[in-house]
Design a protein around this motif. Structure first.
Motif, PDB file in Angstrom:
ATOM      1  N   LEU A 182       0.805  -1.213   0.000  1.00 13.98           N
ATOM      2  CA  LEU A 182       0.000   0.000   0.000  1.00 13.98           C
ATOM      3  C   LEU A 182       0.842   1.268   0.000  1.00 13.98           C
ATOM      4  O   LEU A 182       0.309   2.363   0.168  1.00 13.98           O
ATOM      5  N   SER A 183       2.138   1.120  -0.196  1.00 11.29           N
ATOM      6  CA  SER A 183       2.977   2.307  -0.340  1.00 11.29           C
ATOM      7  C   SER A 183       2.510   3.087  -1.564  1.00 11.29           C
ATOM      8  O   SER A 183       1.975   2.521  -2.522  1.00 11.29           O
ATOM      9  N   GLU A 184       2.697   4.386  -1.532  1.00 10.92           N
ATOM     10  CA  GLU A 184       2.164   5.240  -2.610  1.00 10.92           C
ATOM     11  C   GLU A 184       2.682   4.811  -3.974  1.00 10.92           C
ATOM     12  O   GLU A 184       1.912   4.705  -4.940  1.00 10.92           O
ATOM     13  N   GLU A 185       3.962   4.536  -4.085  1.00 11.08           N
ATOM     14  CA  GLU A 185       4.546   4.171  -5.372  1.00 11.08           C
ATOM     15  C   GLU A 185       3.983   2.844  -5.880  1.00 11.08           C
ATOM     16  O   GLU A 185       3.577   2.719  -7.032  1.00 11.08           O
ATOM     17  N   SER A 186       3.950   1.839  -5.019  1.00 14.10           N
ATOM     18  CA  SER A 186       3.505   0.508  -5.414  1.00 14.10           C
ATOM     19  C   SER A 186       2.029   0.496  -5.785  1.00 14.10           C
ATOM     20  O   SER A 186       1.632  -0.036  -6.822  1.00 14.10           O
ATOM     21  N   PHE A 187       1.192   1.108  -4.955  1.00 13.50           N
ATOM     22  CA  PHE A 187      -0.244   1.044  -5.185  1.00 13.50           C
ATOM     23  C   PHE A 187      -0.664   1.913  -6.366  1.00 13.50           C
ATOM     24  O   PHE A 187      -1.542   1.524  -7.147  1.00 13.50           O
ATOM     25  N   SER A 188      -0.052   3.081  -6.528  1.00 14.30           N
ATOM     26  CA  SER A 188      -0.378   3.948  -7.664  1.00 14.30           C
ATOM     27  C   SER A 188      -0.029   3.272  -8.982  1.00 14.30           C
ATOM     28  O   SER A 188      -0.773   3.368  -9.962  1.00 14.30           O
ATOM     29  N   ALA A 189       1.100   2.558  -9.009  1.00  8.30           N
ATOM     30  CA  ALA A 189       1.492   1.842 -10.220  1.00  8.30           C
ATOM     31  C   ALA A 189       0.495   0.731 -10.536  1.00  8.30           C
ATOM     32  O   ALA A 189       0.137   0.502 -11.698  1.00  8.30           O
ATOM     33  N   LEU A 190       0.019   0.044  -9.499  1.00  4.50           N
ATOM     34  CA  LEU A 190      -0.971  -1.022  -9.693  1.00  4.50           C
ATOM     35  C   LEU A 190      -2.263  -0.451 -10.269  1.00  4.50           C
ATOM     36  O   LEU A 190      -2.803  -0.981 -11.249  1.00  4.50           O
ATOM     37  N   VAL A 191      -2.776   0.626  -9.677  1.00  6.63           N
ATOM     38  CA  VAL A 191      -4.033   1.222 -10.136  1.00  6.63           C
ATOM     39  C   VAL A 191      -3.894   1.752 -11.558  1.00  6.63           C
ATOM     40  O   VAL A 191      -4.796   1.601 -12.392  1.00  6.63           O
ATOM     41  N   SER A 192      -2.755   2.351 -11.864  1.00  4.23           N
ATOM     42  CA  SER A 192      -2.517   2.863 -13.211  1.00  4.23           C
ATOM     43  C   SER A 192      -2.564   1.734 -14.233  1.00  4.23           C
ATOM     44  O   SER A 192      -3.178   1.865 -15.312  1.00  4.23           O
TER      45      SER A 192
END
Length: 262
Positions: free
Chosen positions: A162-172
């Motif tokens: 749920l880190s910002e980098e990891s989760f944002s990449a997943l959602v993208s």
């Protein structure tokens, strides 16, 4: 429309913030949140809760062919020391009766791959997560959706996942994949549609395989700007010598798939 389902309140909280989701007015007996482009259902952790929540969600908001269901949860590794410490795309599922299900993947992805099972079916190392909930999602979701509309991702450590980098990449990636796999419009121009029909005939493809071919050509167009880009040699080979039967067609189809998604 994207449909997210999770049993994790932490995941739901981050997802609501990421997509600016608000509570949805509905008679569904589970919390549902909504934005202009996505729905999120927070199920309970129990297998029956997961199946029930998903059934309620897809009944209240029918998905049809223009949606993508994504299951996000923390996974319990069978062998923690062998499990990737990142989001993993589950590409195989094994139920309580030992029955296995391997959905087709029609889009490239940046994730590790592995299986999710009710109980460990073998010691091959492929089965990463003990996750009855994953089977509940796939078994229930397949009643409403096609296999390519079901995605299941697991992470062994939510703090990292749920880190910002990891989760944002997943959602993208999820949004990019949805735009590719779930379109109302054809996506192929008239010339490319003729190409798709001709290739299906030349490879002796069934209706289901012809649809898979079309999805591959859509992916190729999205990735390279033209459905035929990079396929000229294979297309020329088929124009010169079409496949004589379905067996030859399957071999040629696999060659085409590997050219598009190595």
């Amino acid at each position: 429309m994207l449909y997210f389902v999770t049993a994790g309140r932490e995941i739901a909280g981050v997802l609501k913030k990421e997509l600016d989701m608000k509570p949805a007015a509905s008679a569904v007996p589970y919390p549902v949140y909504q934005s202009n482009e996505a729905l999120l259902c927070l199920s309970g952790p129990d297998v029956l809760d997961i199946a029930s929540a998903l059934s309620c969600l897809l009944t209240a908001w029918p998905c049809g062919s223009n949606g993508l269901l994504i299951s996000l949860d923390q996974g319990v590794p069978f062998q923690p020391e062998c499990c990737p410490g990142e989001w993993t795309l589950c590409t195989g599922f094994c139920g309580p009766d030992g029955r296995r299900w391997y959905p087709d993947l029609l889009a490239a992805h940046p994730f590790q791959e592995g299986g999710a099972a009710w109980e460990l079916p073998d010691d091959s190392g492929y089965w990463l997560f003990q996750d009855p909930g994953a089977w509940a999602v796939i078994h229930t979701g397949s009643r409403f959706l096609s296999p390519h509309q079901l995605l299941c991702l697991r992470h062994p450590d939510l703090a990292a996942g749920l880190s910002e980098e990891s989760f944002s990449a997943l959602v993208s990636w999820v949004f990019q994949t949805a735009s590719l796999l779930c379109r109302r419009e054809s996506g192929l121009n008239a010339e490319e549609q003729v190409l798709a029909r001709r290739l299906a005939e030349q490879m002796c493809l069934s209706h289901a395989m012809a649809l898979r071919l079309r999805q591959l050509l859509l992916y190729q167009k999205a990735a390279r700007g033209c459905a035929a880009e990079g396929l000229e040699e294979l297309i020329g080979q088929l124009n010169t010598r079409p496949c004589q039967n379905k067996r030859e067609g399957k071999i040629m189809f696999e060659q085409l798939r590997q050219l598009i998604i190595p």
